[in-house]
Design a protein around this motif. Structure first.
Motif, PDB file in Angstrom:
ATOM      1  N   THR A  64      15.891  33.737 -40.205  1.00 26.77           N
ATOM      2  CA  THR A  64      16.975  33.628 -39.225  1.00 26.77           C
ATOM      3  C   THR A  64      18.193  32.928 -39.808  1.00 26.77           C
ATOM      4  OG1 THR A  64      15.398  33.535 -37.419  1.00 26.77           O
ATOM      5  CG2 THR A  64      17.616  32.750 -36.942  1.00 26.77           C
ATOM      6  N   VAL A 111      17.203  45.753 -33.690  1.00 28.16           N
ATOM      7  CA  VAL A 111      18.243  46.744 -33.410  1.00 28.16           C
ATOM      8  C   VAL A 111      18.979  47.149 -34.685  1.00 28.16           C
ATOM      9  CG1 VAL A 111      18.588  46.097 -31.003  1.00 28.16           C
ATOM     10  CG2 VAL A 111      19.947  44.980 -32.768  1.00 28.16           C
ATOM     11  N   GLN A 112      18.771  46.397 -35.740  1.00 24.61           N
ATOM     12  CA  GLN A 112      19.395  46.712 -37.029  1.00 24.61           C
ATOM     13  C   GLN A 112      18.507  46.146 -38.115  1.00 24.61           C
ATOM     14  OE1 GLN A 112      22.198  48.255 -37.831  1.00 24.61           O
ATOM     15  NE2 GLN A 112      22.971  47.448 -39.726  1.00 24.61           N
ATOM     16  N   ILE A 133      21.239  42.372 -43.874  1.00 30.31           N
ATOM     17  CA  ILE A 133      21.318  41.727 -42.562  1.00 30.31           C
ATOM     18  C   ILE A 133      20.545  42.526 -41.519  1.00 30.31           C
ATOM     19  CG2 ILE A 133      22.912  41.106 -40.699  1.00 30.31           C
ATOM     20  CD1 ILE A 133      23.159  39.260 -43.019  1.00 30.31           C
ATOM     21  N   VAL A 184      19.319  42.471 -37.184  1.00 28.24           N
ATOM     22  CA  VAL A 184      19.610  41.909 -35.867  1.00 28.24           C
ATOM     23  C   VAL A 184      18.494  42.307 -34.909  1.00 28.24           C
ATOM     24  CG1 VAL A 184      21.232  41.903 -33.919  1.00 28.24           C
ATOM     25  CG2 VAL A 184      22.105  41.994 -36.261  1.00 28.24           C
ATOM     26  N   GLN A 213      17.302  41.820 -30.654  1.00 22.95           N
ATOM     27  CA  GLN A 213      17.599  41.318 -29.318  1.00 22.95           C
ATOM     28  C   GLN A 213      16.285  40.976 -28.636  1.00 22.95           C
ATOM     29  OE1 GLN A 213      20.481  44.206 -27.555  1.00 22.95           O
ATOM     30  NE2 GLN A 213      21.860  42.472 -27.716  1.00 22.95           N
ATOM     31  N   LEU A 244      18.392  35.733 -22.490  1.00 25.81           N
ATOM     32  CA  LEU A 244      18.605  36.819 -23.441  1.00 25.81           C
ATOM     33  C   LEU A 244      19.008  36.191 -24.763  1.00 25.81           C
ATOM     34  CD1 LEU A 244      20.756  39.224 -21.237  1.00 25.81           C
ATOM     35  CD2 LEU A 244      18.385  39.587 -21.929  1.00 25.81           C
ATOM     36  N   THR A 284      20.165  36.935 -28.976  1.00 28.52           N
ATOM     37  CA  THR A 284      20.526  37.807 -30.081  1.00 28.52           C
ATOM     38  C   THR A 284      20.293  37.010 -31.360  1.00 28.52           C
ATOM     39  OG1 THR A 284      22.209  38.901 -28.739  1.00 28.52           O
ATOM     40  CG2 THR A 284      22.347  39.202 -31.121  1.00 28.52           C
ATOM     41  N   THR A 318      20.322  36.974 -35.578  1.00 26.64           N
ATOM     42  CA  THR A 318      20.764  37.579 -36.831  1.00 26.64           C
ATOM     43  C   THR A 318      19.888  37.029 -37.946  1.00 26.64           C
ATOM     44  OG1 THR A 318      23.022  37.597 -35.985  1.00 26.64           O
ATOM     45  CG2 THR A 318      22.756  37.955 -38.350  1.00 26.64           C
ATOM     46  N   ARG A 320      18.409  37.558 -42.227  1.00 25.48           N
ATOM     47  CA  ARG A 320      18.607  38.255 -43.478  1.00 25.48           C
ATOM     48  C   ARG A 320      17.242  38.628 -44.035  1.00 25.48           C
ATOM     49  NH1 ARG A 320      18.828  35.107 -48.316  1.00 25.48           N
ATOM     50  NH2 ARG A 320      18.026  33.033 -47.878  1.00 25.48           N
ATOM     51  N   TYR A 360      21.903  28.542 -39.102  1.00 24.62           N
ATOM     52  CA  TYR A 360      20.995  27.916 -40.064  1.00 24.62           C
ATOM     53  C   TYR A 360      21.607  28.016 -41.454  1.00 24.62           C
ATOM     54  CZ  TYR A 360      17.738  28.176 -36.170  1.00 24.62           C
ATOM     55  OH  TYR A 360      17.138  28.042 -34.940  1.00 24.62           O
ATOM     56  N   ARG A 418      28.694  37.702 -44.634  1.00 27.24           N
ATOM     57  CA  ARG A 418      27.896  37.902 -45.822  1.00 27.24           C
ATOM     58  C   ARG A 418      28.847  38.171 -46.981  1.00 27.24           C
ATOM     59  NH1 ARG A 418      26.255  43.311 -47.040  1.00 27.24           N
ATOM     60  NH2 ARG A 418      27.442  44.746 -45.752  1.00 27.24           N
ATOM     61  N   PRO A 450      25.701  47.427 -43.739  1.00 24.32           N
ATOM     62  CA  PRO A 450      25.155  46.071 -43.744  1.00 24.32           C
ATOM     63  C   PRO A 450      23.703  46.055 -44.178  1.00 24.32           C
ATOM     64  CG  PRO A 450      25.306  46.890 -41.497  1.00 24.32           C
ATOM     65  CD  PRO A 450      25.929  47.930 -42.389  1.00 24.32           C
ATOM     66  N   GLN A 459      30.220  36.109 -28.096  1.00 21.37           N
ATOM     67  CA  GLN A 459      29.371  36.224 -29.284  1.00 21.37           C
ATOM     68  C   GLN A 459      29.281  37.694 -29.648  1.00 21.37           C
ATOM     69  OE1 GLN A 459      26.115  37.185 -31.548  1.00 21.37           O
ATOM     70  NE2 GLN A 459      25.713  37.382 -29.377  1.00 21.37           N
ATOM     71  N   LEU A 461      27.273  45.304 -36.519  1.00 27.94           N
ATOM     72  CA  LEU A 461      26.102  46.013 -37.049  1.00 27.94           C
ATOM     73  C   LEU A 461      26.438  47.010 -38.143  1.00 27.94           C
ATOM     74  CD1 LEU A 461      24.336  46.781 -33.654  1.00 27.94           C
ATOM     75  CD2 LEU A 461      23.946  44.849 -35.177  1.00 27.94           C
ATOM     76  N   GLN A 496      26.641  41.946 -21.137  1.00 23.30           N
ATOM     77  CA  GLN A 496      26.336  42.451 -22.472  1.00 23.30           C
ATOM     78  C   GLN A 496      27.181  43.692 -22.719  1.00 23.30           C
ATOM     79  OE1 GLN A 496      21.907  42.568 -22.723  1.00 23.30           O
ATOM     80  NE2 GLN A 496      22.202  40.922 -24.194  1.00 23.30           N
ATOM     81  N   ARG A 541      26.639  53.159 -33.019  1.00 17.63           N
ATOM     82  CA  ARG A 541      26.747  51.782 -32.531  1.00 17.63           C
ATOM     83  C   ARG A 541      27.205  50.869 -33.667  1.00 17.63           C
ATOM     84  NH1 ARG A 541      21.529  49.338 -29.759  1.00 17.63           N
ATOM     85  NH2 ARG A 541      20.749  49.712 -31.856  1.00 17.63           N
TER      86      ARG A 541
END
Lengths: 147, 147, 147, 147
Positions: free
Chosen positions: A81, A104-105, A110, A112, A114, A130, A132, A134, A136, B88, C136, C147, D85, D89, D114, D127
């Protein structure tokens, strides 16, 4: 990784000694790109008003997101994270806290996820947060050392 | 509230039975608008590689932010987190995790705190995370029920 | 890159045809790891109540963060935003919007900048937003594609 | 407010002189709790590599979120962003940028939306970003002055 391997990996990481084990985290379901987790209510996970503490919600969301993404990565890689964002929607009052994370990615660098967090009370689920997350994707093990 | 009252309030909330007590959270310092907290390393707060778990970092930052803001509010009001964002920066490897929270906005409705999280190892502190926490100011006790 | 090279790079990117030029973005200062930007008030950057629009604030913070981080990276690399988080603290009412970005982490893969946004009115600066930007580090030019 | 009133309100706010008009923002659809917006590509909304700039994406997401929430509030109230936020993506390369915002929480004090942002290119939508926006509900007009 197939669904059975994903579930086995998520269970092993979650149930090994450490924070998630200490919090009583249970794996409800897992497959590549998805992980559902739960924590049952007890005094050690609540805040002063008897709701699940925001830190417990954040920790469950973070862990579930990491598992959802890691199971979707190529072999030999895992997700770390870099950013966690949690929106708290309602007091988390109930018997069981549930987090459902979806990747979702899952890029080369990177990723992501949810996460929808709800609280189960008397057979009814109420959405309480909720998140989100991110992350690596890093190679095991050396690249963990520094972001 | 004066500095002594702020410290007493923060200690009482942090040391009462519940999540922060269970995590072994210690209050290092507190005054209106500021709260410094620590958690010492033990297996139950670590992840698989022996670092403090991201959920422990998020929970400590959230708790410290809530105390920093609540001590800066008028009597009879307290702060509830609506949004938690953690970046982080480095693996949290060390003996003690420390979060220093500062209120940067204490409006009638919305408050914001920033938190710097570091890890202490061999007498040296390394910054490992930054958090921004958005809270709302609510009246005790009825308005807690719904956001 | 030295301070003069950083300033020249930031000016070139900001003043080239495109969004930042269209918004009237001015470079106030730049050196490796730092970038200060401004936008003067005019109808096209305001919302219905005459304040700088939240999108203008977010865009200026994002651009300043990218410049602060890119000037701190090794030659041949630049920073791409993966996560933008803005906390709005006060209505941005005034003559000039100013964003001051500082790189707080420039890792091999992930970088983080913090941005303080203020509004200048009658010679006085009022802080109106804080942003945390996760980026990044990518190699020019191929790795930009995905990405 | 009914669907026709919501659409009329969203169009009026979006097309009035100011930032959203300047950016060429078009209202695709709106009803209580939902707002879909688009911006067509032109040099003034792009960054150096020809993608929609991150600030344009953030601004469109913020504006759409505000409209989705405001149309779901009781008469005489509107939504002001307190936290934005955005997770980026993929590069936003294409002819038209589209943001679809949905209110997920419309409390008395705090609201959350969202937003899914995509880019349309050759008839295909990809997306490119996800946003979570936290807003507070304020009364028109006095309470806008300070958060």
């Amino acid at each position: 990784m197939d669904a059975a391997a994903a579930l086995a990996l998520v269970r092993r990481v979650t149930e090994s000694p450490g924070y998630t084990h200490e919090m009583g985290t249970r794996v409800l379901a897992a497959e590549p790109g998805q992980a559902d987790m739960a924590i049952d209510s007890r005094p050690g996970v609540l805040q002063a008003h008897g709701y699940f503490h925001g830190g417990v919600i954040a920790g469950l969301a973070d862990h579930a997101a990491g598992r959802a993404v890691t199971t979707a990565l190529p072999p030999g890689r895992f997700a770390v994270t870099v950013n966690l964002q949690v929106s708290y929607l309602a007091p988390a009052e109930g018997e069981t806290l549930i987090a459902r994370a979806r990747a979702v990615q899952t890029g080369q660098a990177i990723c992501v996820a949810q996460v929808e967090v709800s609280v189960l009370t008397g057979g009814t689920e109420l959405r309480c947060a909720l998140a989100t997350v991110t992350l690596r994707s890093v190679e095991l093990p050396g690249s963990l050392v520094r972001p």
